[in-house]
Design a protein around this motif. Sequence first.
Motif, PDB file in Angstrom:
ATOM      1  N   ILE A   1      13.128  -3.648 -14.463  1.00 36.73           N
ATOM      2  CA  ILE A   1      12.569  -4.573 -15.444  1.00 36.73           C
ATOM      3  C   ILE A   1      13.614  -4.966 -16.479  1.00 36.73           C
ATOM      4  N   SER A   2      14.469  -4.023 -16.852  1.00 34.38           N
ATOM      5  CA  SER A   2      15.483  -4.305 -17.875  1.00 34.38           C
ATOM      6  C   SER A   2      16.625  -5.168 -17.351  1.00 34.38           C
ATOM      7  N   ARG A   3      16.784  -5.267 -16.026  1.00 29.09           N
ATOM      8  CA  ARG A   3      17.933  -5.964 -15.454  1.00 29.09           C
ATOM      9  C   ARG A   3      17.575  -7.207 -14.644  1.00 29.09           C
ATOM     10  N   MET A   4      16.298  -7.359 -14.275  1.00 33.04           N
ATOM     11  CA  MET A   4      15.890  -8.440 -13.386  1.00 33.04           C
ATOM     12  C   MET A   4      14.827  -9.302 -14.038  1.00 33.04           C
ATOM     13  N   GLU A   5      14.624 -10.489 -13.467  1.00 31.09           N
ATOM     14  CA  GLU A   5      13.535 -11.347 -13.917  1.00 31.09           C
ATOM     15  C   GLU A   5      12.202 -10.651 -13.647  1.00 31.09           C
ATOM     16  N   PRO A   6      11.256 -10.684 -14.592  1.00 31.64           N
ATOM     17  CA  PRO A   6       9.962 -10.032 -14.361  1.00 31.64           C
ATOM     18  C   PRO A   6       9.258 -10.493 -13.094  1.00 31.64           C
ATOM     19  N   SER A   7       9.356 -11.777 -12.764  1.00 29.76           N
ATOM     20  CA  SER A   7       8.696 -12.275 -11.549  1.00 29.76           C
ATOM     21  C   SER A   7       9.315 -11.665 -10.299  1.00 29.76           C
ATOM     22  N   ALA A   8      10.625 -11.432 -10.315  1.00 29.38           N
ATOM     23  CA  ALA A   8      11.290 -10.821  -9.165  1.00 29.38           C
ATOM     24  C   ALA A   8      10.905  -9.359  -9.025  1.00 29.38           C
ATOM     25  N   VAL A   9      10.791  -8.663 -10.154  1.00 25.25           N
ATOM     26  CA  VAL A   9      10.390  -7.258 -10.117  1.00 25.25           C
ATOM     27  C   VAL A   9       8.967  -7.130  -9.589  1.00 25.25           C
ATOM     28  N   SER A  10       8.056  -7.935 -10.131  1.00 19.15           N
ATOM     29  CA  SER A  10       6.652  -7.817  -9.737  1.00 19.15           C
ATOM     30  C   SER A  10       6.447  -8.162  -8.267  1.00 19.15           C
ATOM     31  N   ALA A  11       7.247  -9.080  -7.735  1.00 22.31           N
ATOM     32  CA  ALA A  11       7.116  -9.438  -6.315  1.00 22.31           C
ATOM     33  C   ALA A  11       7.428  -8.250  -5.410  1.00 22.31           C
ATOM     34  N   LEU A  12       8.292  -7.352  -5.868  1.00 23.42           N
ATOM     35  CA  LEU A  12       8.623  -6.174  -5.067  1.00 23.42           C
ATOM     36  C   LEU A  12       7.429  -5.246  -4.889  1.00 23.42           C
ATOM     37  N   ALA A  13       6.419  -5.373  -5.764  1.00 26.45           N
ATOM     38  CA  ALA A  13       5.222  -4.545  -5.635  1.00 26.45           C
ATOM     39  C   ALA A  13       4.492  -4.802  -4.320  1.00 26.45           C
ATOM     40  N   PHE A  14       4.721  -5.963  -3.699  1.00 29.04           N
ATOM     41  CA  PHE A  14       4.105  -6.245  -2.398  1.00 29.04           C
ATOM     42  C   PHE A  14       4.563  -5.249  -1.327  1.00 29.04           C
ATOM     43  N   LEU A  15       5.690  -4.572  -1.570  1.00 31.69           N
ATOM     44  CA  LEU A  15       6.197  -3.622  -0.579  1.00 31.69           C
ATOM     45  C   LEU A  15       5.333  -2.364  -0.495  1.00 31.69           C
ATOM     46  N   SER A  16       4.548  -2.093  -1.528  1.00 28.90           N
ATOM     47  CA  SER A  16       3.724  -0.885  -1.529  1.00 28.90           C
ATOM     48  C   SER A  16       2.679  -0.876  -0.418  1.00 28.90           C
ATOM     49  N   PRO A  17       1.837  -1.929  -0.265  1.00 32.86           N
ATOM     50  CA  PRO A  17       0.884  -1.904   0.855  1.00 32.86           C
ATOM     51  C   PRO A  17       1.562  -1.944   2.218  1.00 32.86           C
ATOM     52  N   VAL A  18       2.748  -2.556   2.301  1.00 34.19           N
ATOM     53  CA  VAL A  18       3.479  -2.557   3.575  1.00 34.19           C
ATOM     54  C   VAL A  18       3.863  -1.129   3.954  1.00 34.19           C
ATOM     55  N   THR A  19       4.431  -0.394   2.999  1.00 36.56           N
ATOM     56  CA  THR A  19       4.809   0.995   3.264  1.00 36.56           C
ATOM     57  C   THR A  19       3.603   1.842   3.629  1.00 36.56           C
ATOM     58  N   ALA A  20       2.501   1.674   2.880  1.00 39.87           N
ATOM     59  CA  ALA A  20       1.296   2.457   3.151  1.00 39.87           C
ATOM     60  C   ALA A  20       0.775   2.191   4.558  1.00 39.87           C
ATOM     61  N   THR A  21       0.781   0.937   4.968  1.00 38.45           N
ATOM     62  CA  THR A  21       0.287   0.575   6.298  1.00 38.45           C
ATOM     63  C   THR A  21       1.194   1.122   7.392  1.00 38.45           C
ATOM     64  N   LEU A  22       2.492   0.988   7.214  1.00 36.21           N
ATOM     65  CA  LEU A  22       3.430   1.466   8.234  1.00 36.21           C
ATOM     66  C   LEU A  22       3.411   2.982   8.342  1.00 36.21           C
ATOM     67  N   LEU A  23       3.263   3.683   7.223  1.00 29.08           N
ATOM     68  CA  LEU A  23       3.169   5.150   7.278  1.00 29.08           C
ATOM     69  C   LEU A  23       1.872   5.585   7.960  1.00 29.08           C
ATOM     70  N   GLY A  24       0.784   4.874   7.683  1.00 27.62           N
ATOM     71  CA  GLY A  24      -0.470   5.178   8.362  1.00 27.62           C
ATOM     72  C   GLY A  24      -0.370   4.988   9.863  1.00 27.62           C
ATOM     73  N   TRP A  25       0.368   3.970  10.280  1.00 30.39           N
ATOM     74  CA  TRP A  25       0.577   3.717  11.716  1.00 30.39           C
ATOM     75  C   TRP A  25       1.493   4.775  12.334  1.00 30.39           C
ATOM     76  N   ALA A  26       2.563   5.138  11.618  1.00 34.33           N
ATOM     77  CA  ALA A  26       3.568   6.047  12.180  1.00 34.33           C
ATOM     78  C   ALA A  26       3.133   7.503  12.148  1.00 34.33           C
ATOM     79  N   ILE A  27       2.408   7.910  11.102  1.00 38.47           N
ATOM     80  CA  ILE A  27       2.100   9.333  10.914  1.00 38.47           C
ATOM     81  C   ILE A  27       0.647   9.662  11.235  1.00 38.47           C
ATOM     82  N   LEU A  28      -0.271   8.766  10.858  1.00 35.62           N
ATOM     83  CA  LEU A  28      -1.694   9.046  11.039  1.00 35.62           C
ATOM     84  C   LEU A  28      -2.287   8.373  12.272  1.00 35.62           C
TER      85      LEU A  28
END
Length: 296
Positions: free
Chosen positions: A227-254
């Motif tokens: 947040i201190s180094r990047m545009e807020p819109s760019a930082v917040s867009a990275l939050a989309f990676l959270s459901p991707v990780t959760a879904t891929l871990l559910g597929w790979a592990i569960l």
Amino acid sequence: MTRPIDTLLTALAPAIWGSTFLVTTEYLPDGYPVTVSLLRALPAGLLLLLLVRKLPPRDWLGRLFILGGLNYTLFWIALFIGAYRLPGGVAATIGSVQPLMVIFLASLLLGHRIAPLAVLAALSGLGGVALLLLGPEARLDPVGIAASLTSAAAMASGTVLSRKWQPPVSMLTFTAWQLTAGGLLLIPAALILEPPLPALTAENILGLAYLGLIGAALTCFLWLRGISRMEPSAVSALAFLSPVTATLLGWAILDQSLTPLQLTGVLIILASVWFSQHLASRPSTPKTQTVKGITT
């Protein structure tokens, strides 16, 4: 201009957050979300305080409790209420309006220009999350919807205000202050909303240690650093990676299924995140203001 290393380090935070669903469901007792949030935030904040050995000045306490309350207390409580009242896909999709909120809040509070392409990228990411998580069992609950919108608004406000209020200390110290403030505010919420936590097993302690040290201390430091180094819109867009990780871990592990429609959603999300970072890497200009005929 954003450096690639800043983007990669910041992206680690939501990617790790995506693993917390797996840890929570597999290693922690069910039915204690606020207490778990407390045990996730406060010990991590106190540990970092011992490390940095610097307490906040009195004139910063108000801002820190606002930031801690938004980023951790209100966000986590509303997030769990939405998750309990709505199917996970609906709650996550509603929560994904957060990058859009950040764009408009950054314009209001920081004077950043609203870029139509950034709005388009955020809408695309929202659509990708919907494809990834929504299913035929999706149902709407007014309280759940309100809670999910509240959690998104809390995180969006906390993101923008963390950029606006930058104290003259290291980012590790800023992280310690925010986590501790948020953890302290969670104490009364846990006492009021939930019964006492049962005796913890070794697995429970391991899960809490992961959530506190990795899922809170490390990720919050990386997120605030971004947040201190990047545009807020760019930082917040990275939050989309959270459901991707959760879904891929559910597929790979569960051994959870992954449909072609979900894979399409993953690709759309990744394209949206890339496009948001590409827009942020271009030289930006603030809003123009005209004073006595002079454009500034």
